[in-house]
Enzyme design. Structure first.
Site: not given
Length: 538
Positions: A92, A121, A124-125, A127, A160-161, A202, A206, A261
């Site tokens: 990660y 950490p 990164s982008i 959210r 990631n998410e 999920d 999605r 995952e």
């Protein structure tokens, strides 16, 4: 680290695999293949990083432990992963300034490929307040530079998410811009083909997420799709877990899809019954395997092994259960030579109350463009400006109630409106805002005798932008809202960059984004009330 026997084993393993190379994995249509023999590749993977939660965040703050920088740790863990028939690990956060030769060679000798997330950490982008800027671009491309030389590097995740609710779908525009620019960087550097994908959770978005990252210009669409899915819990089934539904949904996807995952633990000890389904005939037609979350035992109780204070790894019941299930499966696929892809890219999702991301993406970070902009200013930021001063001035100058000083540095992933300099470093963006205020006050408010001060945070300079820089500034326009084309070439992570590009605290500064003239938070109103009346005297 004080475990001599492991260090000795590590040294032996490094010598044994010094020349180890794995057959690169390539993509054709919606499948992975071994490049040389054309056999279809199915991931039997493990998420491998300490102190990471399942959504890719650090449990202990902003520091992280690079999992592939410690030769002794790799020598301890790789043989255990090999016992699980592991052929892929997901990491990660890697430190691109560290050397990964030993661990990557050990992994190659064990037949293990690496999928690496590009962020970390602090860089990164985000959210909630997404940006795609120089600092993040340099971080992402530095990871690419570090890993591209290894034949067992399978690809990268640009996010990631990041989008996980309807109210932050606009952040996906920034992640898709990252996909576009990292893909372009790989081509520019003439690296071998390396896929760039995205890992999603999920959630209710999605379908739109899968469509958005796969639609439109192929140069900006993902090369593979990772799905973090925890819907098979306890005694479930192909149907009850919704695996059947998800498989049907992705049956028309035109790039590889896999579980980035998996491994629900809400029902107690994991039996990993889903392994038989994932590598069975129904799912292998669509899915390219998956990655179990996770190797290390942490507070969230997902571990396959526990590492004690003596640095020894102990197998946990989950390890035994997974070993038993993975030994039973032998996924079979199609030969690359016999495979003729027919799936097409998805149509882009319509913007509505559950999907806000625009098809128009933020501009590519380019430190040369930003440098040109700063040179062209009459009022700029002092080199010693503090993060607090930058934030305070961003909050005031970018409040539309106080004027139009930030059009060139704002980015809106919903409207698809991006300032030409919205990708610049915070110090460069605040300089633009200072200058916009200075020019406005000089023209319209002669009573303000010192409009380039900002309590010592700004200073006057002689504007100079000639040749290519003049063309860049002209294309961006006085408001900074034009589209810059034919700009000077940007450099990547390992090639250095603008002196103003930062990777520390400054890169996390927030340039407020405003929607239809409404303030995003009451904090801006408070700031304006406190300092607005005195701004004319700054």
């Amino acid at each position: 680290m004080k475990f001599g026997s492991t260090l000795a084993a590590a040294a032996t393993l490094v010598v044994a695999c010094a020349a180890a190379d794995l057959d690169p994995i390539v993509i054709k249509g919606s499948k992975f293949f071994y490049k040389t023999n054309g056999t279809e590749f199915f991931m039997k993977g493990i998420a491998y990083q300490q102190d990471y939660s399942s959504n890719g965040t650090i449990s202990g703050g902003t520091s992280y432990t690079d999992p592939l920088a410690d030769q002794a740790v790799c020598a301890r863990d790789i043989p255990l992963m090999a016992q699980l028939q592991t052929n892929t690990i997901r990491v990660y956060a890697l430190d691109p300034t560290k050397n990964h030769d030993q661990c990557m060679q050990m992994l190659a000798a064990a037949g293990i490929y690496v999928v690496a997330d590009l962020g970390e950490p602090k860089n990164s982008i985000n959210r909630d307040l997404p940006q795609w800027n120089e600092a993040i671009y340099q971080r992402y491309t530095a990871v690419v530079d570090n890993l591209a030389k290894y034949t067992n590097t399978l690809g990268f995740f640009a996010g990631n998410e990041v989008t996980n609710m309807a109210n932050n779908t606009q952040a996906s525009a920034f992640v898709k811009a990252a996909v576009r620019d990292v893909k372009a960087y790989i081509v520019q550097k003439k690296y071998r083909p390396l896929g760039v994908g995205y890992a999603t959770n999920d959630d209710d978005q999605r379908t739109e997420l899968a469509q958005y990252f796969n639609c439109g210009d192929p140069s900006a669409s993902i090369d593979f799709w990772g799905y973090n899915i925890y819907s098979w819990c306890g005694q479930s089934s192909y149907r009850e877990s919704h695996y059947q539904e998800r498989t049907q949904e992705f049956s028309t996807y035109n790039v590889p899809v896999f579980f980035a995952e998996y491994g629900c633990n809400t029902e107690g000890a994991r039996e990993f019954d889903e392994v038989a389904a994932l590598y069975g005939n129904e799912m292998t037609k669509v899915w390219s395997g998956g990655i179990v979350y996770m190797y290390y035992q942490e507070a969230n109780d997902y571990g396959l092994v526990s590492v004690g204070s003596d640095e020894k790894a102990t197998k946990l019941p989950d390890f035994t259960a997974l070993s038993s299930q993975i030994a039973k499966v032998t996924p079979s696929g199609v030969a690359m030579s016999a495979y003729s892809p027919t799936n097409k890219p998805q149509a882009c999702p319509r913007q509505n109350n559950v999907w806000a991301a625009s098809e128009k993406l933020p501009p590519s970070p380019n430190n040369a463009v930003c440098s040109c902009m700063v040179q062209s200013l009459n009022c700029t930021a002092n080199s010693d400006i503090s993060d607090d001063d930058m934030q305070t001035n961003f909050d005031y100058l970018c409040d539309p109630n106080n004027g139009n000083y930030c059009s060139g540095i704002l980015a809106n992933g919903s409207t698809g409106v991006y300032g030409a300099y919205s990708m610049c470093a915070p110090e460069e963006r605040i300089a633009w805002a200072f200058n916009a205020f200075f020019m406005d006050q000089t023209k319209n408010n002669p009573q303000n005798t010192d409009p380039c001060n900002f309590k010592g945070a700004a200073k006057k300079q002689t504007a100079k932008a000639n040749g290519d820089c003049r063309n860049v500034v002209n294309q961006a326009g006085d408001a900074g809202t034009g589209v810059v084309t034919g700009a000077p070439t940007a450099t990547g992570g390992s090639s250095g960059g603008s002196s103003a590009a930062t990777t520390g605290a400054a890169s996390a500064l927030i340039v407020p984004g405003f929607n239809a003239g409404m303030l995003q938070t009451a904090a801006y109103i408070t700031v304006a009330a406190l300092i607005g009346a005195s701004m004319v005297l700054l």
